[in-house]
Design a protein around this motif. Sequence first.
Motif, PDB file in Angstrom:
ATOM      1  N   ALA A  84       0.943  -1.296  -0.137  1.00 44.55           N
ATOM      2  CA  ALA A  84       0.140   0.077   0.045  1.00 44.55           C
ATOM      3  C   ALA A  84       0.947   1.078  -0.055  1.00 44.55           C
ATOM      4  CB  ALA A  84      -0.797   0.090   1.255  1.00 44.55           C
ATOM      5  N   LEU A  85       2.043   1.465   0.684  1.00 44.80           N
ATOM      6  CA  LEU A  85       2.808   2.441   0.790  1.00 44.80           C
ATOM      7  C   LEU A  85       3.446   2.543  -0.620  1.00 44.80           C
ATOM      8  CD1 LEU A  85       4.310   4.593   2.253  1.00 44.80           C
ATOM      9  CD2 LEU A  85       5.956   2.954   3.136  1.00 44.80           C
ATOM     10  N   ARG A  86       3.936   1.509  -1.088  1.00 40.86           N
ATOM     11  CA  ARG A  86       4.768   1.688  -2.449  1.00 40.86           C
ATOM     12  C   ARG A  86       3.533   2.103  -3.415  1.00 40.86           C
ATOM     13  NH1 ARG A  86       6.846  -3.533  -1.009  1.00 40.86           N
ATOM     14  NH2 ARG A  86       5.224  -4.445  -2.634  1.00 40.86           N
ATOM     15  N   LEU A  87       2.313   1.870  -3.469  1.00 36.64           N
ATOM     16  CA  LEU A  87       1.351   2.188  -4.165  1.00 36.64           C
ATOM     17  C   LEU A  87       1.128   3.629  -4.062  1.00 36.64           C
ATOM     18  CD1 LEU A  87      -0.779   1.893  -6.518  1.00 36.64           C
ATOM     19  CD2 LEU A  87      -2.387   0.928  -4.654  1.00 36.64           C
ATOM     20  N   ALA A  88       0.934   3.977  -2.924  1.00 38.55           N
ATOM     21  CA  ALA A  88       0.619   5.595  -2.520  1.00 38.55           C
ATOM     22  C   ALA A  88       1.877   6.339  -3.201  1.00 38.55           C
ATOM     23  CB  ALA A  88       0.268   5.665  -1.076  1.00 38.55           C
ATOM     24  N   ILE A  89       3.222   6.073  -2.911  1.00 37.16           N
ATOM     25  CA  ILE A  89       4.138   6.798  -3.057  1.00 37.16           C
ATOM     26  C   ILE A  89       4.051   6.996  -4.829  1.00 37.16           C
ATOM     27  CG2 ILE A  89       6.662   6.819  -3.538  1.00 37.16           C
ATOM     28  CD1 ILE A  89       6.843   5.554  -0.767  1.00 37.16           C
TER      29      ILE A  89
END
Length: 101
Positions: A84-89
């Motif tokens: 989720a963090l990689r997608l948001a970044i």
Amino acid sequence: MTDKELLEMAAKAYVEPEWHGEASYMNGFMSKWNSLDNDADAFGLECHLNMDIEINEFFVIVRCPSDLDCVRVEVGFFMDKKKALRLAITKAAAESWSRAE
């Protein structure tokens, strides 16, 4: 938008890559740059764009400052937190690049 299109836009926010199929030539190296799958690529993007990250029990929130205003992307934990963090970044970087164009 496909993952490839998202990655191409996010990469342009970092550095103008030269694409060769799935691989890209960035910073003098040929690599398979993918901030959706690779923690180091996502972290490099986050540092380069000076992103502000907030993680709470329900969402990952990424703010990416730009010349005009702040890009804010929220991604729920329908997947694991790191993904989720990689997608948001990646989404915030792509949005920041598209606003700058």
